[in-house]
Design an enzyme around this catalytic site. Structure first.
Site, PDB file in Angstrom:
ATOM      1  N   ASN A 217       5.126   8.055 -12.490  1.00 47.04           N
ATOM      2  CA  ASN A 217       4.345   7.357 -13.514  1.00 47.04           C
ATOM      3  C   ASN A 217       2.954   7.963 -13.585  1.00 47.04           C
ATOM      4  OD1 ASN A 217       2.619   5.912 -11.527  1.00 47.04           O
ATOM      5  ND2 ASN A 217       4.604   5.069 -10.955  1.00 47.04           N
ATOM      6  N   ASP A 283      10.019   1.065  -9.332  1.00 47.07           N
ATOM      7  CA  ASP A 283      10.950  -0.003  -8.990  1.00 47.07           C
ATOM      8  C   ASP A 283      12.358   0.541  -8.741  1.00 47.07           C
ATOM      9  OD1 ASP A 283       9.254  -2.212  -8.988  1.00 47.07           O
ATOM     10  OD2 ASP A 283       9.159  -2.179 -11.180  1.00 47.07           O
ATOM     11  N   LYS A 293      19.709  22.145  -8.387  1.00 43.60           N
ATOM     12  CA  LYS A 293      19.203  21.785  -9.715  1.00 43.60           C
ATOM     13  C   LYS A 293      20.401  21.388 -10.592  1.00 43.60           C
ATOM     14  CE  LYS A 293      16.996  23.698 -13.727  1.00 43.60           C
ATOM     15  NZ  LYS A 293      17.046  24.897 -14.518  1.00 43.60           N
ATOM     16  N   PRO A 310      12.892  -0.588  -2.442  1.00 43.04           N
ATOM     17  CA  PRO A 310      12.422  -1.782  -1.718  1.00 43.04           C
ATOM     18  C   PRO A 310      11.120  -2.269  -2.327  1.00 43.04           C
ATOM     19  CG  PRO A 310      12.024   0.223  -0.434  1.00 43.04           C
ATOM     20  CD  PRO A 310      12.849   0.623  -1.628  1.00 43.04           C
ATOM     21  N   ILE A 312       7.859  -3.154  -1.367  1.00 42.50           N
ATOM     22  CA  ILE A 312       7.063  -2.964  -0.143  1.00 42.50           C
ATOM     23  C   ILE A 312       6.131  -4.149   0.097  1.00 42.50           C
ATOM     24  CG2 ILE A 312       5.512  -1.377   1.079  1.00 42.50           C
ATOM     25  CD1 ILE A 312       6.368   0.794  -0.952  1.00 42.50           C
ATOM     26  N   PHE A 333      -1.683  -5.371  -6.290  1.00 42.89           N
ATOM     27  CA  PHE A 333      -2.177  -5.148  -7.645  1.00 42.89           C
ATOM     28  C   PHE A 333      -1.084  -5.606  -8.605  1.00 42.89           C
ATOM     29  CE2 PHE A 333      -6.113  -2.806  -8.552  1.00 42.89           C
ATOM     30  CZ  PHE A 333      -6.604  -2.671  -7.267  1.00 42.89           C
ATOM     31  N   LYS A 347       3.593 -13.423 -10.303  1.00 44.19           N
ATOM     32  CA  LYS A 347       3.770 -12.329  -9.324  1.00 44.19           C
ATOM     33  C   LYS A 347       3.174 -12.683  -7.958  1.00 44.19           C
ATOM     34  CE  LYS A 347       4.335  -8.140 -11.210  1.00 44.19           C
ATOM     35  NZ  LYS A 347       3.929  -6.920 -11.903  1.00 44.19           N
ATOM     36  N   LYS A 351       5.503 -12.510  -4.696  1.00 46.85           N
ATOM     37  CA  LYS A 351       5.274 -11.509  -3.633  1.00 46.85           C
ATOM     38  C   LYS A 351       4.755 -12.171  -2.352  1.00 46.85           C
ATOM     39  CE  LYS A 351       5.505  -7.662  -6.435  1.00 46.85           C
ATOM     40  NZ  LYS A 351       6.129  -6.368  -6.248  1.00 46.85           N
TER      41      LYS A 351
HETATM   42  O1  PMT Z   1      -3.917   5.210  -9.845  1.00 44.19           O
HETATM   43  P1  PMT Z   1      -4.806   4.971 -11.055  1.00 44.19           P
HETATM   44  O2  PMT Z   1      -4.589   6.005 -12.133  1.00 44.19           O
HETATM   45  O3  PMT Z   1      -6.248   4.796 -10.672  1.00 44.19           O
HETATM   46  O4  PMT Z   1      -4.352   3.599 -11.729  1.00 44.19           O
HETATM   47  C1  PMT Z   1      -4.525   2.399 -11.049  1.00 44.19           C
HETATM   48  C2  PMT Z   1      -3.330   1.442 -11.212  1.00 44.19           C
HETATM   49  C3  PMT Z   1      -3.241   0.991 -12.659  1.00 44.19           C
HETATM   50  C4  PMT Z   1      -2.011   2.140 -10.803  1.00 44.19           C
HETATM   51  C5  PMT Z   1      -3.611   0.247 -10.246  1.00 44.19           C
HETATM   52  O5  PMT Z   1      -4.777  -0.404 -10.656  1.00 44.19           O
HETATM   53  C6  PMT Z   1      -2.441  -0.733 -10.229  1.00 44.19           C
HETATM   54  O6  PMT Z   1      -2.310  -1.612 -11.047  1.00 44.19           O
HETATM   55  N1  PMT Z   1      -1.523  -0.567  -9.224  1.00 44.19           N
HETATM   56  C7  PMT Z   1      -0.284  -1.327  -9.104  1.00 44.19           C
HETATM   57  C8  PMT Z   1       0.745  -0.776 -10.035  1.00 44.19           C
HETATM   58  C9  PMT Z   1       2.072  -1.512  -9.921  1.00 44.19           C
HETATM   59  O7  PMT Z   1       3.018  -0.968  -9.412  1.00 44.19           O
HETATM   60  O8  PMT Z   1       2.033  -2.735 -10.319  1.00 44.19           O
HETATM   61  P2  PMT Z   1       3.306  -3.774 -10.316  1.00 44.19           P
HETATM   62  O9  PMT Z   1       2.837  -4.931 -11.072  1.00 44.19           O
HETATM   63  O10 PMT Z   1       4.530  -3.057 -10.783  1.00 44.19           O
HETATM   64  O11 PMT Z   1       3.507  -4.108  -8.774  1.00 44.19           O
HETATM   65  C10 PMT Z   1       2.864  -5.207  -8.152  1.00 44.19           C
HETATM   66  C11 PMT Z   1       2.492  -4.866  -6.720  1.00 44.19           C
HETATM   67  O12 PMT Z   1       3.679  -4.648  -5.956  1.00 44.19           O
HETATM   68  C12 PMT Z   1       1.629  -3.638  -6.546  1.00 44.19           C
HETATM   69  O13 PMT Z   1       0.674  -3.895  -5.549  1.00 44.19           O
HETATM   70  C13 PMT Z   1       2.622  -2.562  -6.109  1.00 44.19           C
HETATM   71  O14 PMT Z   1       1.973  -1.598  -5.255  1.00 44.19           O
HETATM   72  C14 PMT Z   1       3.646  -3.371  -5.351  1.00 44.19           C
HETATM   73  N2  PMT Z   1       5.032  -2.860  -5.427  1.00 44.19           N
HETATM   74  C15 PMT Z   1       5.655  -2.702  -6.621  1.00 44.19           C
HETATM   75  C16 PMT Z   1       6.970  -2.279  -6.652  1.00 44.19           C
HETATM   76  C17 PMT Z   1       7.638  -2.020  -5.439  1.00 44.19           C
HETATM   77  N3  PMT Z   1       8.900  -1.581  -5.422  1.00 44.19           N
HETATM   78  N4  PMT Z   1       7.004  -2.186  -4.268  1.00 44.19           N
HETATM   79  C18 PMT Z   1       5.712  -2.608  -4.234  1.00 44.19           C
HETATM   80  O15 PMT Z   1       5.134  -2.763  -3.156  1.00 44.19           O
END
Ligand code: PMT
Length: 405
Positions: A217, A283, A293, A310, A312, A333, A347, A351
């Site tokens: 991403n 995800d 390849k 997973p 995390i 985040f 969320k 979480k």
């Molecule tokens: O890296 P930059 O270009 O500076 O951009 C910053 C950002 C926009 C990436 C950052 O500010 C941000 O929002 N990060 C979280 C992105 C994200 O994956 O958001 P989410 O809403 O999908 O996930 C929620 C939380 O679960 C996040 O803390 C993520 O790290 C965590 N997660 C998500 C999916 C997964 N399989 N495992 C996780 O731990």
């Protein structure tokens, strides 16, 4: 905000470009913060801004050519200027000067100073879009980045040559913040977070499809790096788990996939006082990673089976609950393109983290890849506060302030 500039000496290098006039304001900003400002400029820069203006604003003699000061105790100027300064800021940096620095050419005082300068150097380029996009200039920029010069990329907008594109000198606040951030990081140890262990994740995970392709991403890692830099600046023992190699004065662990990231987070997460998950974790990942390849076939479509990665953050929060850990504060985040607050509330409950930083990723020049962000901080008791659009360095300071309140 901490003032890391007080009593520091900042050496500004000005090269020939229309944005040279903006540096008058930058000098005022540094002076206001209590810094001593010295200026060295190229002869071409004199076409855009006068020595007298810069001397008046900086309260110091401005240097242009080698060996021009007779009244000083003998010391070649490029060496004495280097000794005095804590940091050098070259703005605007022309394509010409950038290329000279990248190839080690020292044919004027400014380039000689940079060549001899062994402390941090910030370079803020400004030039015509075609010059910026020129492959040779881009190669020289890469050389500078590889050699630990801090490049503040130009902005996109209207240029002096009446065209629109990338090439405008970046926001002066960004140069100011970067200077403060670097000087703060160099003066580490006295901060509020001394004795605290902080673990931060950053960047978009890389989920391989075959030997040359992957799913990822647009996360640049900037938000996570800003948090790690700030925590380090405040004296914390920082570990940054990141999906691209970066040079930092603190510990970094380079990972690619969500599974690798999870391994590292679960290994040391609960030994930390604070964990912040700023990484954009994919995800889903490919069900199988091809060892070769994948070949194109005659079919017009291709199906790629994806399996869930997973979660995390959720797993770390569950581990915390299971082990009755009371010490670790966990911050997630939340990146949403619609219904930000409604989704963030759901969320944080799902979480199980202590705080959730919600950012709207549909906004222009905020969130993913940008130097700026705008966030809401939600806590597990339903309280929320807002941080208006600011540099990620500023957002990072405010987040740390809030979670260590
Ligand atoms: O890296 P930059 O270009 O500076 O951009 C910053 C950002 C926009 C990436 C950052 O500010 C941000 O929002 N990060 C979280 C992105 C994200 O994956 O958001 P989410 O809403 O999908 O996930 C929620 C939380 O679960 C996040 O803390 C993520 O790290 C965590 N997660 C998500 C999916 C997964 N399989 N495992 C996780 O731990």
């Amino acid at each position: 905000m901490q003032n890391n500039l007080k009593d520091k000496t900042i050496l500004i290098g000005i090269t020939g470009g229309i944005a040279a006039y903006k540096i008058c304001e930058l000098i005022r900003m540094y002076k206001k913060a209590g810094a001593n400002v010295k200026v060295v400029m190229t002869k071409n820069a004199l076409n855009f801004v006068t020595k007298l203006t810069l001397e008046t604003l900086s309260d110091n003699k401005v240097f242009v050519e080698n060996f021009e000061t007779q009244e000083r105790e003998y010391s070649p100027e490029h060496i004495s200027l280097c000794d005095e300064a804590d940091i050098m800021v070259i703005a605007p940096a022309s394509a010409n000067t950038i290329s000279k620095i990248a190839t080690g050419i020292c044919d004027n005082l400014l380039t000689s100073v940079v060549c001899a300068f062994n402390k941090p150097v910030i370079i803020a380029p400004a030039m015509n879009t075609n010059m910026w996009n020129n492959k040779i200039i881009q190669k020289n920029i890469s050389i500078l980045k590889e050699n630990n010069y801090h490049i503040l990329e130009p902005e996109t907008g209207e240029l002096a040559c009446k065209t629109t594109g990338k090439g405008r000198l970046c926001d002066l606040n960004l140069i100011f913040e970067k200077t403060s951030e670097i000087l703060g990081a160099n003066a580490v140890g006295s901060g509020k977070l001394k004795g605290k262990k902080v673990l931060i994740t950053a960047g978009g995970t890389i989920e391989k499809i075959d030997t040359v392709r992957y799913i990822s991403n647009f996360s640049s890692g900037k938000m996570g790096i800003a948090l790690a830099d700030e925590a380090y600046k405040q004296g914390a023992d920082v570990t940054l788990i990141i999906t691209k190699p970066v040079e930092t004065p603190y510990k970094t662990v380079y990972v690619q996939s969500a599974e690798e990231m999870q391994r590292e987070v679960l290994k040391s997460g609960l030994k930390s006082d604070l964990v912040i998950m700023a990484a954009a974790v994919a995800d889903f990942r490919a069900e199988t990673v091809s060892k070769q390849k994948i070949k194109k076939t005659s079919a017009d479509t291709m199906t790629l089976n994806l399996v869930k990665n997973p979660d995390i953050l959720k797993n770390l929060c569950e581990q915390k609950k299971k082990t009755k850990n009371k010490k670790t504060v966990i911050v997630g985040f939340c990146a949403e393109s619609e219904n930000l607050l409604k989704n963030a509330k759901e969320k944080i409950a799902k979480k199980g983290c202590d705080y959730l930083i919600a950012n709207d990723i549909s906004k222009k020049d905020s969130g993913f890849s940008s130097d700026y962000n705008e966030v809401y901080i939600l806590d597990k008791n339903g309280k929320k506060s807002h941080i208006e659009r600011s540099l990620k360095t500023v957002i990072a300071q405010k987040i740390l302030e809030k979670v260590f309140e």
